[in-house]
Design an enzyme around this catalytic site. Sequence first.
Site, PDB file in Angstrom:
ATOM      1  N   SER A 223      90.873 135.391 -89.511  1.00 56.71           N
ATOM      2  CA  SER A 223      89.501 135.235 -89.981  1.00 56.71           C
ATOM      3  C   SER A 223      88.874 134.036 -89.285  1.00 56.71           C
ATOM      4  O   SER A 223      89.568 133.071 -88.952  1.00 56.71           O
ATOM      5  CB  SER A 223      89.457 135.033 -91.500  1.00 56.71           C
ATOM      6  N   VAL A 285      89.425 128.964 -87.169  1.00 52.97           N
ATOM      7  CA  VAL A 285      90.236 130.151 -86.936  1.00 52.97           C
ATOM      8  C   VAL A 285      91.396 130.125 -87.924  1.00 52.97           C
ATOM      9  O   VAL A 285      92.161 129.151 -87.968  1.00 52.97           O
ATOM     10  CB  VAL A 285      90.775 130.211 -85.495  1.00 52.97           C
ATOM     11  N   GLU A 286      91.514 131.168 -88.721  1.00 51.72           N
ATOM     12  CA  GLU A 286      92.586 131.307 -89.709  1.00 51.72           C
ATOM     13  C   GLU A 286      93.494 132.458 -89.303  1.00 51.72           C
ATOM     14  O   GLU A 286      93.047 133.597 -89.164  1.00 51.72           O
ATOM     15  CB  GLU A 286      91.998 131.609 -91.096  1.00 51.72           C
ATOM     16  N   LEU A 287      94.772 132.181 -89.127  1.00 48.56           N
ATOM     17  CA  LEU A 287      95.771 133.213 -88.857  1.00 48.56           C
ATOM     18  C   LEU A 287      96.410 133.626 -90.174  1.00 48.56           C
ATOM     19  O   LEU A 287      96.829 132.767 -90.955  1.00 48.56           O
ATOM     20  CB  LEU A 287      96.844 132.677 -87.912  1.00 48.56           C
ATOM     21  N   ALA A 349      90.805 126.611 -96.212  1.00 52.10           N
ATOM     22  CA  ALA A 349      90.634 125.760 -95.041  1.00 52.10           C
ATOM     23  C   ALA A 349      89.890 124.481 -95.386  1.00 52.10           C
ATOM     24  O   ALA A 349      89.928 123.538 -94.636  1.00 52.10           O
ATOM     25  CB  ALA A 349      89.901 126.497 -93.936  1.00 52.10           C
TER      26      ALA A 349
END
Length: 349
Positions: A223, A285-287, A349
């Site tokens: 995301s 950026v979220e993994l 986050a």
Amino acid sequence: MKSLTVVLTAALLGTTLFAAPARAGTPAPSAPVSAGEAPARLIPARPSPDDVRRSLARIARDSDGRVRLGVIGRSNEGRALRLASVGHGPTRLLYVTQQHGDEPLGTPAAVRLLWSLGVPRTAWHRWLLSRVTIDVVVQANPDGAVRNQRYNHDPEATGDYSEPGVGYDINRFHNPLTPIADNPVPESRAVLRLWRATRPQVVIDYHMQGRYRQPDGRETTASILWPTSPLAPAPAVTAARRLAVVNDAAMTRVAGANVTRYPGGDYEGIARNAYGILGSSSLLVELSDLPAEQVEFQIRTAFVSMLATAQAAADGSLRRADPARADTIPARGPALPGVLSPLTRVDAA
């Protein structure tokens, strides 16, 4: 992981992100015909601070000094906050990994990027690195990393965005409205000072999230989100939306990721918002925290994001991306039923 050549070839076939524009009399070099991507064994998927130190030292040596190492500060326990830089171009990029110690996968991606850009020496590498300078804060929370915890280590932490007796959430203390001297978090202070010293045009912050399912049944694998604070100036938000479009295209078409829009808040202390307020094109950026057999896929997704951003900044395609396309990135779906993850939390986050 596939070789750098395969990644670039896939990009050339699927998008113009990696296509360097020719100029009259000075055609830009093509992507390298052969250049090995950093070996996975260079650094573990969940590295310790010592793993980071050893890997960066090896890269600096193997690159003959093209990858430059430094320390931007010390953690609350005195561990080095490591900076690695490559390139000497006028466009400055800043990547930050592992502000949350239990969200590690951006760190090995960054180490592999530094090897892949700093060690091979082709015409393409020289072209790219003459146009951009990439600074990477590698593992911004080493104290949290050794404990596999979100927070830094500060038993005296108190107040908002802290866990008493544990520490502070580093990614809530980048507030540009707070004097740096009054910031209680040494890791955040160090990144803020680095930003003020280098004034990067682009800042990307790499995190991890839980597991989520889209309405079509596919699982979200990553995301992204740009600044949402009302204090962020419109030009910075527009530039960040262009950055989101470039990253969405690269991660989707090249890495094969299923990218969604992260449901983040507008608090100005979050890095995504803070550096947008300061004027950078800023992106989160979220993994997703996928099963072990997909860890390499996730590291490669972050690697592609980093490489695509550098290429787009170098060849000008970042400025030409249509920011309106950011609105087509679908919202992240609900948490995957029956799957418990410590990273499944709203606005983590």
